[in-house]
Enzyme design. Sequence first.
Site, PDB file in Angstrom:
ATOM      1  N   LYS A  10      -6.490  -9.071  -8.979  1.00  0.00           N
ATOM      2  CA  LYS A  10      -7.682  -9.385  -8.202  1.00  0.00           C
ATOM      3  C   LYS A  10      -8.444  -7.907  -8.362  1.00  0.00           C
ATOM      4  CE  LYS A  10      -8.809  -9.321  -3.402  1.00  0.00           C
ATOM      5  NZ  LYS A  10      -8.476  -9.630  -1.999  1.00  0.00           N
ATOM      6  N   LYS A  38       0.697  -1.412   0.049  1.00  0.00           N
ATOM      7  CA  LYS A  38       0.150   0.088   0.017  1.00  0.00           C
ATOM      8  C   LYS A  38       0.757   1.158   0.061  1.00  0.00           C
ATOM      9  CE  LYS A  38      -4.472  -1.648   2.240  1.00  0.00           C
ATOM     10  NZ  LYS A  38      -5.368  -1.574   3.312  1.00  0.00           N
ATOM     11  N   LYS A  54     -10.620  -1.959  -5.545  1.00  0.00           N
ATOM     12  CA  LYS A  54     -11.018  -0.497  -5.936  1.00  0.00           C
ATOM     13  C   LYS A  54      -9.853   0.126  -6.022  1.00  0.00           C
ATOM     14  CE  LYS A  54     -14.500   1.333  -6.351  1.00  0.00           C
ATOM     15  NZ  LYS A  54     -15.947   1.107  -6.721  1.00  0.00           N
TER      16      LYS A  54
END
Length: 329
Positions: free
Chosen positions: A192, A109, A195
């Site tokens: 995957k 992230k 968002k």
Amino acid sequence: MFSGIQPTADSFHIGNYLGALRQWVALQETHDTVYCVVDLHAITVPQQPADLRRRTRVAAAQLFAAGLDPDRSIVFVQSHVPEHAELAWVLSCITGFGEASRMVQFKDKSAKSGAEAASVGLFTYPILQAADILLYDTDQVPVGEDQRQHLELTRDLAQRFNHRFGQTFVVPGPYILPDVAKITDLQDPSIKMSKSASAPQGIIDVLEDPGSVRRKIMRAVTDTDGEVRADEEAKPGVTNLLRIYSALAGVPVAELETRYAGAGYGTFKKELAEIVVDALAPVRERTEKLLANETELDRMLATGAAKAHALAGPTFARVRDKVGFLPAS
Ligand code: TRP
């Protein structure tokens, strides 16, 4: 059972729906279930206050709309129960800096902005997650494979605290959700559906209008061999579509392969689109209805928070005592 989901979008996508929501709904039949909209986790990356407020309600409404029953599950918003943040602090003081540094999700992230620019909250995110879980004497945590490392940390912290201060926490186990519903991006089936990583064309939202859902399915990436057949390696796009179809229609993939033998992708996609539209329509309608009455939705969440607090309060009182904090009164 305890699980959480972040309110970081204006709709959940079909990957969230099949991979988490629908399974959470099924689990409330057989387990004591606590489900949390984790708004404290959402602010580990910058959020506009108005967006966060709206998305927290939209997330909660979708949970109820998907079938979570406030009489059978505790559904609440994380920031309504202050013990989450309080326990996270205590746990952060028994977490090693190196141990936290090994969490791969932080590395993923923070890769975009660089670790230097990432917040300390993003770094300690898994410790807050551990607090979420441990406050409810949780036995099992239904999550996807990507959360396994955070659950290992949770177990380590629970055991360490118990060892250091005496028996306090139940040590939870993972309950890795069956992979039937591993949904990938419609345009890039190697990643995957997500968002943060997917382009809008690669995602189907739960609250999306039917026309747009149909268009995205018709344009989903397939391959040139023309056969409706599952093959993870050679035909990841078609395999993903088969998985979505199978999960929503409750028909095994093998049976779909027989049904669509020789049919071509056009027919298959057209029928899949109708399956998806029909499955999502009631969830979308119920969500809209819940959002139309904010007072009632907020009341449902206040009830959930009161029930959650009744469980989290005594757990944190044990922690206070074990750590050696003076009673506040
Ligand atoms: N980290 C989880 C995710 O991204 C969300 C989450 C927060 C969670 N707290 C939790 C999941 C506690 C399970 C239990 O999916």
